[in-house]
Scaffold this motif. Structure first.
Motif, mmCIF file in Angstrom:
data_model
loop_
_atom_site.group_PDB
_atom_site.id
_atom_site.type_symbol
_atom_site.label_atom_id
_atom_site.label_comp_id
_atom_site.label_asym_id
_atom_site.label_seq_id
_atom_site.Cartn_x
_atom_site.Cartn_y
_atom_site.Cartn_z
ATOM 1 N N SER A 15 0.988 -1.289 -0.022
ATOM 2 C CA SER A 15 0.117 0.111 0.000
ATOM 3 C C SER A 15 0.904 1.281 -0.075
ATOM 4 O O SER A 15 2.134 1.401 0.359
ATOM 5 C CB SER A 15 -0.884 0.164 1.315
ATOM 6 O OG SER A 15 -0.326 -0.014 2.483
ATOM 7 N N ILE A 16 0.285 2.373 -0.546
ATOM 8 C CA ILE A 16 1.040 3.536 -0.673
ATOM 9 C C ILE A 16 0.886 4.297 0.674
ATOM 10 O O ILE A 16 -0.294 4.482 1.000
ATOM 11 C CB ILE A 16 0.599 4.241 -2.057
ATOM 12 C CG1 ILE A 16 1.197 3.486 -3.097
ATOM 13 C CG2 ILE A 16 1.334 5.737 -1.788
ATOM 14 C CD1 ILE A 16 0.409 4.298 -4.380
ATOM 15 N N PRO A 17 1.897 4.508 1.341
ATOM 16 C CA PRO A 17 1.636 5.239 2.575
ATOM 17 C C PRO A 17 1.050 6.870 2.468
ATOM 18 O O PRO A 17 1.365 7.473 1.427
ATOM 19 C CB PRO A 17 2.867 5.496 3.344
ATOM 20 C CG PRO A 17 3.926 5.161 2.213
ATOM 21 C CD PRO A 17 3.264 4.624 0.953
ATOM 22 N N GLU A 18 0.093 7.137 3.400
ATOM 23 C CA GLU A 18 -0.583 8.624 3.001
ATOM 24 C C GLU A 18 0.162 9.677 3.997
ATOM 25 O O GLU A 18 0.651 9.392 5.021
ATOM 26 C CB GLU A 18 -1.951 8.294 3.534
ATOM 27 C CG GLU A 18 -2.863 7.503 2.459
ATOM 28 C CD GLU A 18 -4.342 7.278 2.919
ATOM 29 O OE1 GLU A 18 -4.878 8.012 3.961
ATOM 30 O OE2 GLU A 18 -4.830 6.431 2.581
ATOM 31 N N TYR A 19 -0.207 10.754 3.424
ATOM 32 C CA TYR A 19 0.342 12.070 4.182
ATOM 33 C C TYR A 19 -0.707 12.391 5.164
ATOM 34 O O TYR A 19 -1.888 13.411 4.868
ATOM 35 C CB TYR A 19 0.494 13.067 3.272
ATOM 36 C CG TYR A 19 1.240 14.303 3.665
ATOM 37 C CD1 TYR A 19 2.324 14.312 4.495
ATOM 38 C CD2 TYR A 19 0.669 15.731 3.766
ATOM 39 C CE1 TYR A 19 3.351 15.456 4.712
ATOM 40 C CE2 TYR A 19 1.410 16.645 4.329
ATOM 41 C CZ TYR A 19 2.635 16.559 4.988
ATOM 42 O OH TYR A 19 3.209 17.686 5.283
ATOM 43 N N TRP A 43 7.049 17.943 -0.431
ATOM 44 C CA TRP A 43 7.212 17.387 0.775
ATOM 45 C C TRP A 43 6.112 16.084 1.068
ATOM 46 O O TRP A 43 6.617 15.001 1.438
ATOM 47 C CB TRP A 43 7.278 18.439 2.149
ATOM 48 C CG TRP A 43 7.679 17.658 3.133
ATOM 49 C CD1 TRP A 43 7.003 17.595 4.426
ATOM 50 C CD2 TRP A 43 8.893 16.684 3.605
ATOM 51 N NE1 TRP A 43 7.630 16.847 5.382
ATOM 52 C CE2 TRP A 43 8.770 16.570 4.829
ATOM 53 C CE3 TRP A 43 10.054 16.589 2.821
ATOM 54 C CZ2 TRP A 43 9.793 15.638 5.462
ATOM 55 C CZ3 TRP A 43 11.104 15.885 3.738
ATOM 56 C CH2 TRP A 43 10.983 15.415 4.748
ATOM 57 N N PRO A 44 4.836 16.459 0.610
ATOM 58 C CA PRO A 44 3.879 15.354 0.975
ATOM 59 C C PRO A 44 4.250 13.941 -0.002
ATOM 60 O O PRO A 44 3.684 13.004 0.424
ATOM 61 C CB PRO A 44 2.528 16.023 0.675
ATOM 62 C CG PRO A 44 2.781 17.473 0.692
ATOM 63 C CD PRO A 44 4.123 17.666 0.231
ATOM 64 N N GLN A 45 4.703 14.116 -1.069
ATOM 65 C CA GLN A 45 5.443 13.043 -1.662
ATOM 66 C C GLN A 45 6.331 12.089 -1.020
ATOM 67 O O GLN A 45 6.309 10.686 -0.946
ATOM 68 C CB GLN A 45 6.002 13.296 -3.052
ATOM 69 C CG GLN A 45 4.862 13.933 -4.138
ATOM 70 C CD GLN A 45 5.926 14.519 -5.249
ATOM 71 O OE1 GLN A 45 6.947 13.815 -5.614
ATOM 72 N NE2 GLN A 45 5.356 15.387 -5.881
ATOM 73 N N ALA A 47 7.366 12.542 2.554
ATOM 74 C CA ALA A 47 7.200 12.379 4.052
ATOM 75 C C ALA A 47 6.471 11.165 4.746
ATOM 76 O O ALA A 47 6.848 10.338 5.431
ATOM 77 C CB ALA A 47 6.046 13.745 4.496
ATOM 78 N N PRO A 48 5.449 10.809 3.870
ATOM 79 C CA PRO A 48 4.774 9.210 4.354
ATOM 80 C C PRO A 48 5.831 8.136 4.305
ATOM 81 O O PRO A 48 5.864 7.457 4.974
ATOM 82 C CB PRO A 48 3.720 8.926 3.211
ATOM 83 C CG PRO A 48 3.337 10.457 2.699
ATOM 84 C CD PRO A 48 4.602 11.237 2.709
ATOM 85 N N TYR A 49 6.283 8.060 3.007
ATOM 86 C CA TYR A 49 7.759 7.129 3.037
ATOM 87 C C TYR A 49 8.741 7.054 4.162
ATOM 88 O O TYR A 49 9.205 6.170 4.860
ATOM 89 C CB TYR A 49 8.294 7.292 1.659
ATOM 90 C CG TYR A 49 7.427 6.585 0.485
ATOM 91 C CD1 TYR A 49 7.254 5.317 0.293
ATOM 92 C CD2 TYR A 49 6.524 7.608 -0.115
ATOM 93 C CE1 TYR A 49 6.136 5.004 -0.722
ATOM 94 C CE2 TYR A 49 5.620 7.201 -1.151
ATOM 95 C CZ TYR A 49 5.676 5.865 -1.433
ATOM 96 O OH TYR A 49 4.677 5.379 -2.278
ATOM 97 N N ILE A 50 9.118 8.560 4.322
ATOM 98 C CA ILE A 50 10.130 8.652 5.524
ATOM 99 C C ILE A 50 9.616 8.110 6.695
ATOM 100 O O ILE A 50 10.337 7.635 7.492
ATOM 101 C CB ILE A 50 10.648 10.185 5.344
ATOM 102 C CG1 ILE A 50 11.468 10.451 4.072
ATOM 103 C CG2 ILE A 50 11.277 10.547 6.669
ATOM 104 C CD1 ILE A 50 11.356 12.177 3.788
ATOM 105 N N PRO A 310 10.432 4.754 -2.172
ATOM 106 C CA PRO A 310 9.412 3.440 -2.391
ATOM 107 C C PRO A 310 10.136 2.282 -2.534
ATOM 108 O O PRO A 310 9.684 1.174 -1.792
ATOM 109 C CB PRO A 310 8.424 3.907 -3.648
ATOM 110 C CG PRO A 310 8.752 5.372 -3.914
ATOM 111 C CD PRO A 310 9.966 5.602 -3.265
ATOM 112 N N LYS A 311 11.342 2.178 -3.042
ATOM 113 C CA LYS A 311 11.908 1.058 -3.104
ATOM 114 C C LYS A 311 12.653 0.492 -1.671
ATOM 115 O O LYS A 311 12.800 -0.659 -1.251
ATOM 116 C CB LYS A 311 13.038 0.940 -4.030
ATOM 117 C CG LYS A 311 12.617 0.956 -5.705
ATOM 118 C CD LYS A 311 13.739 0.762 -6.363
ATOM 119 C CE LYS A 311 13.369 0.972 -7.906
ATOM 120 N NZ LYS A 311 14.317 1.504 -8.850
ATOM 121 N N ILE A 312 13.157 1.638 -1.008
ATOM 122 C CA ILE A 312 13.648 1.410 0.344
ATOM 123 C C ILE A 312 12.443 0.823 1.344
ATOM 124 O O ILE A 312 12.735 -0.070 1.999
ATOM 125 C CB ILE A 312 14.571 2.493 0.756
ATOM 126 C CG1 ILE A 312 15.532 2.948 0.080
ATOM 127 C CG2 ILE A 312 14.545 2.342 2.530
ATOM 128 C CD1 ILE A 312 15.972 4.178 0.740
#
Ligand code: 13P
Ligand code: SF4
Length: 345
Positions: A15-19, A43-45, A47-50, A310-312
Motif C-alpha cells: 500500500s502507498i503510505p498516506e500524508y 514534501w507530501p510525496q 514524508a509518508p515514506y520517510i 518507495p524501493k527502500i
C-alpha cells in the motif's frame, strides 16, 4: 549483470503510505533540515515514506547505510549513516544492527556482506550497478596476474566480490595513494579505473600500470567544460572527483573522494563552488553549508538513482533483495578489503 542474490516475491504490504496530520507533524523537523533543496509542495510525496521507513527500521533492527550520491530525502531523512565508499565499509564492519539496507550500488552492498557475513544485507534495487564494476571479472584479474607476475594488484572497491577475491588489496578514492605507498614494490597494477590510476600516478614515484575501466558519470566532464564554468563564474572554486580524467583534475582547484570534497567545502567555506561529480552531491553538501553558493553542472549516476524511497520501503517491508556472496569468494575478498582497512586505520 549476474548478481548472486536471493529474491523473495511474496510481498506483504504494497500500500502507498498516506500524508496524514500525524505524518506531517512527526516529519516537520526533517523537512526543516532539507527545506533548501525540497519544496513545501514536494514534501507530501516524500514524508509518508520517510515516516514509515523510520518506523520499520526500528521494528526490524535495520540500519540504512547511504552513499553521498543518494538524493537529499534519502541522505538526510532516512539514512543512519551517510558517507563515501570507505566510510560505508568501515561502518558496515562495526554496526550492531541485524539488517543492513544499502542505499547505494551493488558493489557497496556486497562489501557490507563480505565484512558482515552474519548480517542480512539488503539492496532496494538489485540492478543498481556501476560501469567500473561491470568492466572487469575475476577471470580478467587472473589473466592480468600472468601478464604482470610479482606486481601487486590494487583493486578499487568499485568491483565485484569475485574481482576483489583475486586481488592483493582494495582501495577507495580516499586512500588509494596510501595503499599504493604501503607496498615496497616499485610497480603496481591498479584496476579497473584508468583515470583514478593515472591521477594517483601523478602523486607517486612508482610505476602504475592501469586497466581500461572508467566511470560513465565522471568521464563525461572535459577540460573545456571546466574552462567554461571558470569563465562564467571566475570567483568559483572548482573541485573534482578523481574518477574524472587527469586532464580535468589538472584544471580544477582540488580533487578528492566524495568525503574529501564535502570536507573541503566545510573547511574552506568558499563563497561559490562547482562540484565536478554526481548531481546529488551539491544538494547534500549545500544542506550542510548554507552560506556557500553552489553552481550545479553535474552528471547523474543512473545506477545510484535506482535507489528511491518507495524501493527502500518495499525492501524493509518484504526484506528484499538479499545480497549473498559465495563463501569461498567472500573469504578471499574479505582479506583484500581488511588489508585496506588495516592500512587506512
Ligand atoms: P567515493 O568513494 O569517493 O564515495 O566514490 C564512490 C563512487 O562511486 C564515486 O563515483
Ligand atoms: Fe559507478 Fe560512476 Fe556511478 Fe560511482 S558514479 S557508482 S563509479 S558509475
Amino acid at each position: 549483470m549476474n548478481y548472486s542474490a536471493k529474491q523473495t516475491e511474496n510481498h506483504i504490504d504494497n500500500s502507498i503510505p498516506e500524508y496524514t496530520d500525524e505524518v506531517a507533524r512527526e516529519t516537520e523537523a526533517l523537512y526543516q533540515k532539507v527545506s533548501k533543496v525540497i519544496t513545501r509542495a514536494e514534501w507530501p510525496q516524500f514524508a509518508p515514506y520517510i515516516y514509515e521507513i523510520n518506523r520499520l527500521k526500528k521494528l526490524k533492527d535495520a540500519v540504512i547505510l547511504a552513499h553521498n550520491y543518494m538524493t537529499p530525502e534519502i541522505f538526510n531523512c532516512v539514512a543512519d549513516f551517510a558517507g563515501d565508499s570507505l566510510q560505508l565499509a568501515q561502518e558496515a564492519a562495526k554496526t550492531d544492527a541485524t539488517v543492513i539496507v544499502q542505499a547505494g550500488v551493488h558493489f557497496m552492498a556486497e562489501t557490507s556482506k563480505i565484512l558482515s557475513p552474519d548480517k542480512t544485507v539488503l539492496i532496494p534495487d538489485m540492478e543498481a550497478g556501476c560501469s567500473l564494476a561491470a568492466s572487469i571479472t575475476g577471470a580478467d584479474v587472473r589473466l592480468l596476474r600472468e601478464q604482470y607476475p610479482n606486481v601487486p594488484i590494487v583493486t578499487y572497491v568499485n568491483t565485484s566480490a569475485d574481482v576483489k577475491a583475486e586481488s592483493d588489496i582494495c582501495c577507495t578514492s580516499s586512500n588509494a595513494l596510501a595503499i599504493i605507498e604501503s607496498f615496497d614494490s616499485d610497480e603496481i597494477l591498479m584496476i579497473p579505473d584508468q583515470f583514478l590510476a593515472r591521477n594517483i600516478a601523478k602523486q607517486t614515484t612508482k610505476t602504475i600500470h592501469t586497466y581500461a575501466g572508467s566511470c560513465e558519470v565522471h568521464e563525461q566532464f572535459t577540460p573545456d567544460s571546466i574552462k567554461a564554468f571558470r569563465k562564467a563564474w571566475p570567483d568559483a572554486v572548482v573541485i573534482a572527483h578523481p574518477e574524472c580524467t587527469p586532464e580535468v583534475v589538472d584544471v580544477c582547484d582540488f580533487s578528492g573522494s566524495t568525503k574529501a570534497m564535502s570536507d573541503y567545502v566545510h573547511n574552506n567555506q568558499p563563497s561559490r563552488v562547482v562540484m565536478i561529480t554526481e548531481c546529488s552531491m551539491s544538494d547534500n553538501v549545500s544542506v550542510q553549508n548554507p552560506d556557500v553558493e553552489f553552481v550545479r553542472p553535474c552528471n547523474m549516476c543512473p545506477h545510484m538513482k535506482r535507489i528511491t524511497l518507495p524501493k527502500i520501503l518495499d525492501t524493509l517491508r518484504n526484506m528484499t533483495h538479499e545480497v549473498v556472496v559465495d563463501e569461498d569468494i567472500a573469504e578471499r575478498a574479505k582479506m583484500a578489503v581488511e588489508r585496506m582497512l588495516a592500512v587506512t586505520s
